[in-house]
Design an enzyme around this catalytic site. Structure first.
Site, mmCIF file in Angstrom:
data_model
loop_
_atom_site.group_PDB
_atom_site.id
_atom_site.type_symbol
_atom_site.label_atom_id
_atom_site.label_comp_id
_atom_site.label_asym_id
_atom_site.label_seq_id
_atom_site.Cartn_x
_atom_site.Cartn_y
_atom_site.Cartn_z
ATOM 1 N N LYS A 191 0.846 -1.199 0.000
ATOM 2 C CA LYS A 191 0.000 0.000 0.000
ATOM 3 C C LYS A 191 0.878 1.244 0.000
ATOM 4 O O LYS A 191 1.522 1.579 0.988
ATOM 5 C CB LYS A 191 -0.931 0.058 1.210
ATOM 6 C CG LYS A 191 -1.969 1.163 0.989
ATOM 7 C CD LYS A 191 -2.585 1.704 2.250
ATOM 8 C CE LYS A 191 -1.826 2.814 2.917
ATOM 9 N NZ LYS A 191 -1.712 4.079 2.183
ATOM 10 N N GLY A 243 6.757 4.662 8.530
ATOM 11 C CA GLY A 243 5.923 5.855 8.663
ATOM 12 C C GLY A 243 6.055 6.430 10.055
ATOM 13 O O GLY A 243 7.094 6.274 10.706
ATOM 14 N N SER A 244 4.991 7.055 10.513
ATOM 15 C CA SER A 244 5.069 7.765 11.790
ATOM 16 C C SER A 244 5.009 6.797 12.981
ATOM 17 O O SER A 244 4.442 5.705 12.883
ATOM 18 C CB SER A 244 3.922 8.765 11.900
ATOM 19 O OG SER A 244 2.697 8.076 11.863
ATOM 20 N N GLU A 265 9.623 0.714 10.831
ATOM 21 C CA GLU A 265 10.673 1.719 10.631
ATOM 22 C C GLU A 265 9.976 3.055 10.795
ATOM 23 O O GLU A 265 9.206 3.462 9.936
ATOM 24 C CB GLU A 265 11.300 1.531 9.247
ATOM 25 C CG GLU A 265 12.657 2.159 9.129
ATOM 26 C CD GLU A 265 12.568 3.565 8.584
ATOM 27 O OE1 GLU A 265 12.490 4.505 9.413
ATOM 28 O OE2 GLU A 265 12.565 3.719 7.365
ATOM 29 N N CYS A 299 13.276 10.227 7.433
ATOM 30 C CA CYS A 299 13.134 9.716 8.793
ATOM 31 C C CYS A 299 14.425 9.864 9.589
ATOM 32 O O CYS A 299 14.390 10.078 10.790
ATOM 33 C CB CYS A 299 12.675 8.266 8.767
ATOM 34 S SG CYS A 299 13.601 7.272 7.616
ATOM 35 N N GLU A 396 9.561 15.276 15.758
ATOM 36 C CA GLU A 396 9.973 15.170 14.360
ATOM 37 C C GLU A 396 9.240 16.248 13.554
ATOM 38 O O GLU A 396 8.008 16.264 13.509
ATOM 39 C CB GLU A 396 9.586 13.773 13.847
ATOM 40 C CG GLU A 396 10.113 13.454 12.480
ATOM 41 C CD GLU A 396 9.834 12.006 12.073
ATOM 42 O OE1 GLU A 396 8.744 11.498 12.380
ATOM 43 O OE2 GLU A 396 10.717 11.411 11.437
HETATM 44 P P1 NDP Z 1 1.764 8.037 8.394
HETATM 45 O O1 NDP Z 1 2.510 7.235 9.367
HETATM 46 O O2 NDP Z 1 0.337 8.353 8.673
HETATM 47 O O3 NDP Z 1 1.811 7.361 6.946
HETATM 48 C C1 NDP Z 1 2.624 6.289 6.570
HETATM 49 C C2 NDP Z 1 1.815 5.241 5.813
HETATM 50 O O4 NDP Z 1 0.889 4.601 6.687
HETATM 51 C C3 NDP Z 1 0.968 5.801 4.686
HETATM 52 O O5 NDP Z 1 0.896 4.868 3.648
HETATM 53 C C4 NDP Z 1 -0.372 5.986 5.385
HETATM 54 O O6 NDP Z 1 -1.432 6.118 4.506
HETATM 55 C C5 NDP Z 1 -0.448 4.721 6.201
HETATM 56 N N1 NDP Z 1 -1.361 4.787 7.335
HETATM 57 C C6 NDP Z 1 -1.933 5.869 7.930
HETATM 58 N N2 NDP Z 1 -2.698 5.504 8.985
HETATM 59 C C7 NDP Z 1 -2.605 4.152 9.051
HETATM 60 C C8 NDP Z 1 -3.148 3.172 9.950
HETATM 61 N N3 NDP Z 1 -3.936 3.507 10.980
HETATM 62 N N4 NDP Z 1 -2.827 1.878 9.755
HETATM 63 C C9 NDP Z 1 -2.014 1.502 8.739
HETATM 64 N N5 NDP Z 1 -1.476 2.381 7.864
HETATM 65 C C10 NDP Z 1 -1.763 3.691 8.018
HETATM 66 O O7 NDP Z 1 2.541 9.370 8.153
HETATM 67 P P2 NDP Z 1 1.920 10.779 7.731
HETATM 68 O O8 NDP Z 1 1.886 10.820 6.281
HETATM 69 O O9 NDP Z 1 0.618 11.060 8.411
HETATM 70 O O10 NDP Z 1 2.997 11.761 8.320
HETATM 71 C C11 NDP Z 1 2.896 12.178 9.682
HETATM 72 C C12 NDP Z 1 4.236 12.342 10.272
HETATM 73 O O11 NDP Z 1 4.844 11.076 10.323
HETATM 74 C C13 NDP Z 1 5.198 13.202 9.486
HETATM 75 O O12 NDP Z 1 5.076 14.535 9.788
HETATM 76 C C14 NDP Z 1 6.499 12.640 9.920
HETATM 77 O O13 NDP Z 1 6.875 13.245 11.119
HETATM 78 C C15 NDP Z 1 6.232 11.186 10.148
HETATM 79 N N6 NDP Z 1 6.628 10.322 9.024
HETATM 80 C C16 NDP Z 1 7.734 9.566 9.181
HETATM 81 C C17 NDP Z 1 8.167 8.775 8.144
HETATM 82 C C18 NDP Z 1 9.381 7.940 8.275
HETATM 83 O O14 NDP Z 1 9.924 7.508 7.278
HETATM 84 N N7 NDP Z 1 9.815 7.657 9.469
HETATM 85 C C19 NDP Z 1 7.503 8.752 6.859
HETATM 86 C C20 NDP Z 1 6.305 9.546 6.811
HETATM 87 C C21 NDP Z 1 5.924 10.304 7.862
HETATM 88 P P3 NDP Z 1 -1.809 7.617 4.064
HETATM 89 O O15 NDP Z 1 -0.712 8.091 3.199
HETATM 90 O O16 NDP Z 1 -3.076 7.495 3.364
HETATM 91 O O17 NDP Z 1 -1.964 8.405 5.332
#
Ligand code: NDP
Length: 496
Positions: A191, A243-244, A265, A299, A396
């Protein structure tokens, strides 16, 4: 004859050098990639994917609904036994083919990555796309050596992997996830993030062209709800998420009690530590690369800059002078250093945290430059007089914002660097090798760079400590999360 003043008043500027998108052949609309084909959704919806630099539509994509997600998981379940049954050598051939096709379409992939996500073309062309190909090459080589990689023990794949990737390195993160999973004989459902699904769909075209057996990989764009539904699917055997931290925790609780291996991660607030004996000009380049690469949407960004007090003023002034030379603007221009912020939501998040920095008393300097009238932009920003308790030192920001803290002794540098719930990466700038080793061994961070920053290689493990997650991606360690490894030690007489 020109006077000295006249000569020095000449302003040398760059001519625009835009990369042409003319060669890119995008479909107007993409279906979901399930069971080897682009298909219409059962209960999903068509949505535009927009270019954050222009707010124009890049392509229409399909967001998966619950029925679509189930379909993708079922396709993976059907495909997995056949894929597992292939010899490692055969699976490796597919991965080599995918790697070569990424290389063949590199220019197109780089342009689309910059259009869909806002990152400078120099980065997508020189980092994201070559590294994505390199990951497939690397894991293609491992596909027939899995047991060797696990010390000669018997190995088998886990089954169906649910993989969720973020928007900051869309194609590269897809490669990080898919290449090891496939090499180990798993099927996968990927996804991509809501704001950057297009290059993952181009990768799906590449998988089709490589004749990967249908169902081995499905690509189902969608929003957070789709990610949440995917990890709750009953018929998955593995979850890998980047992700976050907040979403990572949510996934962890969703999987509690299900015995499904999980790799997380997550975020970071990585310390980039500059000692007084460092080559300061070189360090400044590393600081810039550490925090302004990909607009700070990284990240492992070096977002907490720790400078030894004796050189702090010098480093800050050198850094500020260097920041003034960064070029912000059109991501497709080859001279651009800082592109567009990935989405309006992310821009608002950055603005909110920067405002909190000012309110809490830190001193802000933001580069004055002309921001394009459309799209989402944030100029490079530096905060000094930052206290460890300030939000900009603890949270972050995920934007082009660096927070400067100072330290007097090595012990204080280590204490401050470790004083965070995160532990993803760190940088150490010093001319003394022994000091670098001593500091590195005391830091709680998964990746530590010395006299450089943000260097990635498919053979190197990447992952975090504490709230930055667990499990490793990359290299031999990246195989482990996708394998079930026999507890029995190998027969010493047997060939590996
Ligand atoms: P998210 O963690 O929400 O997004 C990462 C991925 O997870 C996306 O594909 C997202 O879909 C998906 N996702 C969102 N909610 C869920 C859930 N409940 N269960 C499973 N998957 C989910 O990051 P954001 O885009 O909201 O960014 C928020 C903050 O996170 C940023 O400001 C940054 O600080 C941090 N971040 C860190 C990253 C890293 O590499 N460590 C990468 C991205 C963000 P969708 O895109 O539709 O939300």
């Amino acid at each position: 004859m020109a006077t000295q003043e006249q000569r020095t008043s000449i302003v040398w500027d760059y001519a625009p050098a835009p990369e042409s998108p003319e060669h890119v052949r995008l479909r107007d609309s993409y279906g979901l990639f399930i069971d080897g084909d682009f298909v219409d959704p059962v209960d999903g919806a068509r949505v535009p994917s927009t270019n954050p630099a222009t707010e124009e539509t890049v392509a229409e994509v399909t967001f998966a609904g619950p029925g679509d997600i189930r379909r993708a998981v079922q396709a993976a379940r059907r495909a997995q036994p056949g894929w597992t049954a292939l010899s490692g050598l055969e699976r490796g051939k597919y991965l080599f083919r995918v790697a070569r096709l990424i290389q063949e379409r590199a220019r197109e992939l780089a342009v689309v990555e910059s259009m869909d996500g806002g990152k400078p073309i120099r980065e997508s062309r020189d980092v994201d796309v070559p590294l994505a190909a390199a990951h497939f090459f690397h894991y293609a080589g491992w596909a027939d050596k899995l047991s060797y990689g696990m010390g000669g023990r018997a190995v088998e794949p886990l089954g169906v992997a649910a993989q969720i990737v973020p928007w900051n390195f869309p194609l590269l993160m897809a490669a990080w996830k898919l290449a090891p999973a496939l090499a180990c004989g798993n099927a996968a459902v990927l996804k991509p993030a809501e704001t950057t699904p297009v290059t993952a769909l181009l990768l799906a075209e590449i998988l089709q062209e490589a004749e990967l057996p249908p169902g081995v990989v499905s690509v189902i764009p969608g929003d957070g709800a789709a990610g949440a539904a995917l990890v709750r699917e009953p018929d998955i055997d593995k979850v890998a998420f980047t992700g976050s931290t907040a979403v990572g925790k949510n996934i962890q609780s969703a999987l509690a009690g299900r015995r499904i291996p999980l790799t997380l991660e997550l975020g970071g607030k990585s310390a980039n530590i500059v000692f007084e004996d460092a080559a300061l000009d070189q360090a400044v380049e590393g600081i810039v690369n550490g925090i302004f690469f990909n607009q700070g949407h990284v990240c492992c960004a070096g977002s907490r800059l720790l400078i030894q007090e004796s050189v702090a003023d010098t480093v800050v002034e050198k850094l500020w002078a260097r920041m003034a030379r960064l070029r912000l603007g059109d991501p497709l221009d080859k001279n651009t250093d800082v592109g567009a912020i990935n989405s309006r939501e992310q821009l608002e998040r950055i603005e909110g945290l920067v405002a909190s920095g000012e309110e809490e008393g830190a001193v802000r300097r933001t580069v004055v430059c002309e921001l394009p009238s459309r799209g989402y932009w944030f100029a490079p920003t530096l905060f000094t007089d930052v206290a460890p308790a300030h939000r900009i030192a603890a949270e972050e920001i995920f934007g082009p914002v660096v927070s400067v803290l100072t330290f007097r002794t090595q012990a204080e540098a280590i204490e401050k660097a470790n004083s965070t719930p995160y532990g993803l990466a760190a940088g150490i700038w010093t001319d003394k090798g022994s000091k670098a080793f001593e500091v590195a061994s005391a830091l709680q961070a998964g990746v530590i760079w010395q006299n450089t920053y943000n260097k990635f290689d498919p053979s190197a493990a990447f992952g975090g400590y504490k709230e930055s997650g667990f499990g490793r991606e990359g290299g031999m360690s990246g195989l482990r999360p996708y394998l079930r490894v026999s507890a029995a030690a190998p027969d010493p007489g047997s060939a590996l």
